[in-house]
Design an enzyme around this catalytic site. Structure first.
Site, short mmCIF file in Angstrom:
data_model
loop_
_atom_site.label_atom_id
_atom_site.label_comp_id
_atom_site.label_asym_id
_atom_site.label_seq_id
_atom_site.Cartn_x
_atom_site.Cartn_y
_atom_site.Cartn_z
N GLY A 61 28.31 64.72 25.82
CA GLY A 61 29.45 64.91 26.69
C GLY A 61 29.39 65.18 28.19
CB CYS A 88 23.80 65.63 24.14
SG CYS A 88 23.79 65.93 25.91
CE1 TYR A 89 30.49 70.26 26.22
CE2 TYR A 89 31.60 68.94 24.26
CZ TYR A 89 31.60 70.08 25.38
OH TYR A 89 32.75 70.87 25.36
CG HIS A 176 21.48 61.07 24.90
ND1 HIS A 176 23.03 61.17 24.47
CD2 HIS A 176 21.30 61.89 26.00
CE1 HIS A 176 23.45 61.85 25.36
NE2 HIS A 176 22.75 62.36 26.39
CD GLU A 178 23.12 58.46 22.06
OE1 GLU A 178 22.21 59.19 21.18
OE2 GLU A 178 23.84 59.03 22.90
CG ASP A 234 35.66 37.67 20.07
OD1 ASP A 234 34.32 37.69 19.45
OD2 ASP A 234 35.88 38.24 21.10
CE LYS A 382 31.38 38.37 21.71
NZ LYS A 382 32.93 37.97 22.30
#
Ligand code: XMP
Length: 527
Positions: A61, A88-89, A176, A178, A234, A382
């Site tokens: 954050g 992190c946060y 992080h 990710e 989609d 997606k």
């Protein structure tokens, strides 16, 4: 309608503390084969329990935990016995809630940072190289781990860069995991999910399809269903999925507005139908659309006309189908929509809104067509939609397709849209696409609008003769989400080939130019 975001899979909750990373974490969790759901940091422990999560990930954050108005979190979540990974946060929130100390050391860490494992790295870092690069973005740091917690990593300025308690199944990392710049980031997430929380990697395309089929059958019963196919990913995948579930109870409708690219109609009518077996109605509406577009040059007006006429064409088919169904005593009750998870998150929604009238994707349908929506992609990102499409056997040309705007080539002709100009643009666009694909650039390029400057002419020379033709603009862009973009550095030789072929094969075009503007300030499309 039931809430389609919760499937048979119990989720891992990704708590959003307002950073741009939460969606990315949710996607990475899915990549590890685990179903994830995004929730706001205001969620209470009772609400968490009600979702029966298998694990929780607290995101990063932008704030300091000490700042006034910093995103709060219900600390009793840590007492629920659910495994938690703080990032992190989220790591600092955890440290503070559990009795550790967080302070501002004055040493910010931003970007690639060297981390060193401590004590073997515990369950989340164990087995990884002792020294690794991780991606940091913080001002505050955890100075002391909570009592009973072990420290698993440090950096030059952060003594506690990762900690955990095997007994409580609570872990955290300052960096992080990710982002791809963290060397072993995905392994951190996988260790937490599979080893700490014991969640199997069973969120696969095959399983999602099986679950959705069951859900759709339950929802639909023996009613009839309509779906609008645009040729895009989609709608192609949601339609195929519904067809897999209920077969010919579904009718797909494809409106050919005359603004399609070369081969697109054939792709839908021939390849898509052949691979899925979907019952398809094509509406030939090119004359109607071009009639209404005659003399119109303003981009927004073009969009309005195309949108309005699309709805009209679609409406007419629906009225016909409903009349036909009523005559045979059947009901047409459902409409398929290819809404994706990011749309759901962005509109702040959890449970689906049941009524079509509140939806803008398709627009204002007539009052007496009171459809319920089927949105089989509501829980998906997606890349997952593409994976499902491939699993369902939809041709790669459709599943791997780059974004293409609803108004089609209508907003890629600067000036009035006419049949002749569309033919010119279609040829040029087909050549550019063919060469970019042949050069292996489809993954590098987000999309490449090809634009005809129909109101501009320039002098050229070809053979012995003077020409006075139109320029074609190539607009290749790289992007993550179309919100921002940069122009793609397409190799010169590829550009040369495209330019040569277009000017040789499309007589009306005597110049090819490259758009080297980022977004902002330029939009991706020219109109
Ligand atoms: P811009 O040009 O705004 O485009 O940078 C961002 C993304 O949106 C697509 N786009 C549209 N899609 N209807 C659509 O369905 C539209 O009117 C429209 N205008 C732009 C564009 O192709 C890009 O992916």
């Amino acid at each position: 309608m039931t809430d389609q975001t919760s499937t048979e899979h119990r989720p891992v909750l990704v708590v959003d503390f307002g950073a741009q990373y939460a969606q990315l974490i949710a996607r990475r969790v899915r990549e590890a084969g685990v179903y994830s759901e995004l929730v706001p940091h205001t969620i209470t422990a009772a609400e968490v329990e009600a979702k029966r999560p298998l694990g929780i990930v607290l995101s990063g954050g932008p704030s300091s935990v000490y700042e006034e108005g910093a995103p709060a979190f219900d600390d009793s979540v840590f007492d629920l016995g659910i495994p938690v990974l703080g990032i992190c946060y989220g790591f600092q929130v955890m440290a503070r809630a559990l009795g550790g100390t967080v302070g501002n050391t004055g040493d910010r860490e931003y970007g690639a940072t060297g981390a060193t494992l401590v004590g073997g790295g515990g369950a989340i870092l164990g087995g990884q190289p002792e020294a690794q690069n991780v991606w940091m973005s913080h001002g505050d740091a955890v100075q002391q781990a909570p009592e009973g917690f072990e420290v698993y990593a440090r950096t030059a300025v952060t003594p506690v860069a990762a900690f955990g308690s095997a007994e409580k199944k609570l872990y955290g990392v300052q960096w992080h995991p990710e982002v791809k710049h963290s060397d072993h980031g995905q392994r951190v997430l996988e260790n937490f999910l599979h080893h700490v929380a014991g969640i199997p990697a069973d969120w696969t395309a095959g399983n999602v399809i099986a679950e959705q089929i069951e859900r759709i059958r339950e929802q639909v019963g023996d009613a009839r269903v309509i779906s609008a196919l645009s040729g895009g990913v989609d709608s192609a995948v949601s339609t195929a999925l519904v067809h897999e579930a209920i077969g010919d109870q579904l009718t797909a409708v494809f409106v050919d507005h005359g603004l399609l690219r070369k081969g697109e109609r054939e792709q839908v009518e021939r390849d898509y139908v052949a691979s899925t077996g979907v019952k398809l109605i094509t509406v030939d509406a090119a004359d109607i659309f071009l009639g209404h577009l005659a003399g119109v040059t303003d981009p927004e007006e073009k969009r309005k006309i195309i949108g309005r006429e699309f709805i009209r064409a679609f409406e007419q088919v629906q009225l016909d189908l409903v009349a036909e169904a009523k005559a045979s005593g059947e009901k047409v009750k459902f409409l398929v929509q290819g809404t994706l998870y990011p749309d759901v998150v962005e509109s702040g929604g959890g449970a689906g809104t049941a009524n079509i009238k509140s939806h803008h994707n398709v627009g204002g349908l007539p009052e007496d067509l009171d459809f319920e929506l089927i949105e089989p992609l509501r829980a998906l990102f997606k890349d997952e939609v593409r994976a499902i499409g491939r699993e369902l056997g939809i041709p790669e040309a459709i599943v791997g397709r780059q974004p293409f705007p609803g108004p089609g080539l209508g907003i890629r002709i600067v000036g009035e849209v006419t049949r002749e100009r569309l033919d010119v643009l279609r040829e040029a666009d087909a050549i550019a696409r063919e060469e970019l694909t042949a050069a292996g650039l489809d993954q590098t390029i987000w999309q490449c609008p090809v634009v005809l400057l129909a109101d501009v002419r320039s002098v050229g020379v070809q053979g012995d003769g003077r020409t006075y033709g139109h320029p074609i603009v190539l607009r290749p862009v790289s992007s993550e989400d179309a919100m921002t973009a940069d122009w793609t550095r397409v190799p010169y030789e590829v550009l040369a080939k495209i330019s040569n072929r277009i000017t040789n094969q499309v007589p009306e075009v005597n110049r090819v130019v490259l758009d080297v503007t980022s977004k902002p300030p330029g939009t991706i499309e020219w109109e």
